[in-house]
Design a protein around this motif. Structure first.
Motif, PDB file in Angstrom:
ATOM      1  N   VAL A  80     -12.683 -32.655 -18.942  1.00 33.86           N
ATOM      2  CA  VAL A  80     -13.689 -32.572 -17.879  1.00 33.86           C
ATOM      3  C   VAL A  80     -14.333 -31.201 -18.008  1.00 33.86           C
ATOM      4  CG1 VAL A  80     -14.158 -32.658 -15.414  1.00 33.86           C
ATOM      5  CG2 VAL A  80     -12.327 -34.078 -16.387  1.00 33.86           C
ATOM      6  N   TYR A  84     -20.169 -31.591 -16.247  1.00 32.87           N
ATOM      7  CA  TYR A  84     -19.884 -33.009 -15.943  1.00 32.87           C
ATOM      8  C   TYR A  84     -20.289 -33.957 -17.058  1.00 32.87           C
ATOM      9  CZ  TYR A  84     -20.208 -30.760 -11.340  1.00 32.87           C
ATOM     10  OH  TYR A  84     -20.103 -29.888 -10.290  1.00 32.87           O
ATOM     11  N   GLN A 140     -19.263 -34.916 -10.095  1.00 28.01           N
ATOM     12  CA  GLN A 140     -17.989 -34.319 -10.509  1.00 28.01           C
ATOM     13  C   GLN A 140     -16.853 -35.332 -10.417  1.00 28.01           C
ATOM     14  OE1 GLN A 140     -15.125 -33.334  -8.753  1.00 28.01           O
ATOM     15  NE2 GLN A 140     -14.253 -31.822 -10.127  1.00 28.01           N
ATOM     16  N   ALA A 143     -17.011 -37.643 -13.418  1.00 26.48           N
ATOM     17  CA  ALA A 143     -16.483 -37.029 -14.640  1.00 26.48           C
ATOM     18  C   ALA A 143     -14.954 -37.069 -14.659  1.00 26.48           C
ATOM     19  CB  ALA A 143     -16.984 -35.585 -14.757  1.00 26.48           C
ATOM     20  N   VAL A 144     -14.330 -36.796 -13.523  1.00 30.08           N
ATOM     21  CA  VAL A 144     -12.866 -36.848 -13.459  1.00 30.08           C
ATOM     22  C   VAL A 144     -12.390 -38.287 -13.624  1.00 30.08           C
ATOM     23  CG1 VAL A 144     -10.840 -36.422 -12.015  1.00 30.08           C
ATOM     24  CG2 VAL A 144     -12.718 -34.767 -12.039  1.00 30.08           C
ATOM     25  N   ARG A 146     -13.810 -40.716 -15.221  1.00 33.49           N
ATOM     26  CA  ARG A 146     -13.972 -41.114 -16.631  1.00 33.49           C
ATOM     27  C   ARG A 146     -12.814 -40.592 -17.472  1.00 33.49           C
ATOM     28  NH1 ARG A 146     -19.472 -39.340 -18.887  1.00 33.49           N
ATOM     29  NH2 ARG A 146     -18.477 -37.305 -18.779  1.00 33.49           N
ATOM     30  N   ALA A 147     -12.375 -39.374 -17.185  1.00 28.33           N
ATOM     31  CA  ALA A 147     -11.238 -38.813 -17.913  1.00 28.33           C
ATOM     32  C   ALA A 147      -9.947 -39.566 -17.595  1.00 28.33           C
ATOM     33  CB  ALA A 147     -11.085 -37.327 -17.579  1.00 28.33           C
ATOM     34  N   MET A 157      -9.301 -29.447 -18.381  1.00 28.40           N
ATOM     35  CA  MET A 157     -10.386 -29.248 -17.420  1.00 28.40           C
ATOM     36  C   MET A 157     -10.925 -27.829 -17.559  1.00 28.40           C
ATOM     37  SD  MET A 157      -8.686 -31.203 -14.124  1.00 28.40           S
ATOM     38  CE  MET A 157     -10.219 -31.915 -13.549  1.00 28.40           C
ATOM     39  N   PRO A 160     -14.156 -27.083 -13.894  1.00 24.45           N
ATOM     40  CA  PRO A 160     -14.852 -28.282 -13.419  1.00 24.45           C
ATOM     41  C   PRO A 160     -15.471 -28.147 -12.042  1.00 24.45           C
ATOM     42  CG  PRO A 160     -12.488 -28.551 -13.171  1.00 24.45           C
ATOM     43  CD  PRO A 160     -12.694 -27.272 -13.920  1.00 24.45           C
TER      44      PRO A 160
END
Length: 338
Positions: A80, A84, A140, A143-144, A146-147, A157, A160
């Motif tokens: 991350v 983003y 944000q 993005a987290v 997706r990880a 990270m 982030p």
């Protein structure tokens, strides 16, 4: 098991030594924070762990597997970033499932993981929208999510939260801590923000000049800084450093050997009615439940953090002493000796 073992990692850029034989052990499911000022090497170290940079020498292990030479896609990590990197032409659901589709996961698993990750980040109602329709805090979360969707062995990270405003940052920091406790993924988190590090980390690796100068739990790093850099970098306001032996004695502190520097946290300096070091308040900042007083101890700046009442005013004469057992001592190399 996804413990991380970093062994004697060095990195040189055109003769500049960015990392100087770094060794670090991160336990399985541990949350490790790399903390330090800009240019200290923390992002370079993370990029080497991720496979985005190649070390000059040394080894990176995730579990029992040596990662040297493996591309990022073969390390089962997720990252991350600060910006983003949410794809504007994809829906939020497509963004979250992107990593899984790149791995050619079955569509049923993609849908299941997208829904699970979105639920963890409380964005399941946004799956049909696009990035341009979201706030910074929502992007944000995407993005987290997706990880998390790829179920990585290691989550990396890199600052982030740095693009968020102060209030949203506080909210997301609290949510991240609870989330990562829940998913139990080994995490390395890069930041220059000491508050983030203190509130999130199981252990903090404080970096300076391409080296790790202290690696321990947040209370230990704060209470017993390994050197003056750590004491000055962590803490707001930072630790006081007093070299004048007469001032040290007047504060009630006796050095274990001559020529040592006294380290005192501002909250470890207390106001007393008599028998302390006489000083005069120079600057007083009211901070709600507390007040910060700047004064001079001899020729050296002394910061005092105390309760808001009774209120101190500029030019007010005061007497101060160190709280028993609060002193820390540093040698001429600025390393802690006691």
């Amino acid at each position: 098991m996804s413990a991380i073992s970093i062994r004697s990692i060095r990195k040189e850029f055109k003769g500049h030594q960015a990392l100087k034989s770094i060794s670090l052990e991160v336990r399985d499911q541990e949350f490790c924070v790399l903390l330090g000022p800009s240019g200290c090497g923390k992002t370079t170290l993370m990029r080497i762990i991720a496979g985005l940079e190649t070390q000059t020498s040394g080894d990176v292990f995730i579990g029992e597997r040596c990662m040297n030479g493996l591309p990022p896609r073969e390390r089962n990590i997720a990252m991350v970033f600060q910006n983003y990197a949410v794809f504007p032409h994809m829906t939020i659901g497509e963004n979250i499932g992107f990593g899984l589709r790149m791995k050619k996961a079955p569509e049923a698993r993609v849908r299941q993981q997208v829904e699970r990750a979105a639920s963890l980040m409380h964005i399941e109602h946004l799956l049909g929208r696009y990035a341009g329709q979201l706030s910074g805090g929502q992007r944000q979360r995407v993005a987290v999510a997706r990880a998390l969707a790829v179920e990585p062995d290691v989550l990396l990270m890199d600052e982030p939260l740095s693009n968020l405003d102060a209030l949203l940052r506080l909210e997301m920091r609290s949510e991240l801590k609870g989330l990562l406790r829940h998913i139990q993924t080994t995490t390395i988190y890069v930041t220059h923000d000491q508050t983030e590090a203190m509130s999130l980390a199981d252990r903090i690796a404080v970096m300076n000049g391409g080296e790790i100068v202290q690696y321990d739990t947040p209370p230990v790093v704060y209470d017993t800084p390994a050197d003056q850099f750590v004491g000055g970098f962590i803490g707001n306001p930072p630790m006081n450093f007093i070299t004048d032996a007469a001032v040290q004695q007047a504060l009630g502190c006796t050095p274990p050997a001559p020529g040592l520097t006294l380290g005192l946290r501002p909250e470890s300096v207390e106001l007393v009615a008599q028998g302390g070091l006489p000083v005069q308040a120079k600057v007083v900042e009211m901070l709600g439940a507390s007040q910060q007083i700047n004064t001079l101890a001899g020729a050296e700046l002394l910061r005092i953090s105390t309760a808001a009442q009774p209120t101190v005013v500029p030019a007010q004469p005061l007497q101060v002493r160190a709280k028993p057992g609060a002193e820390r001592w540093y040698d001429h190399n600025k390393k802690r000796v006691a």
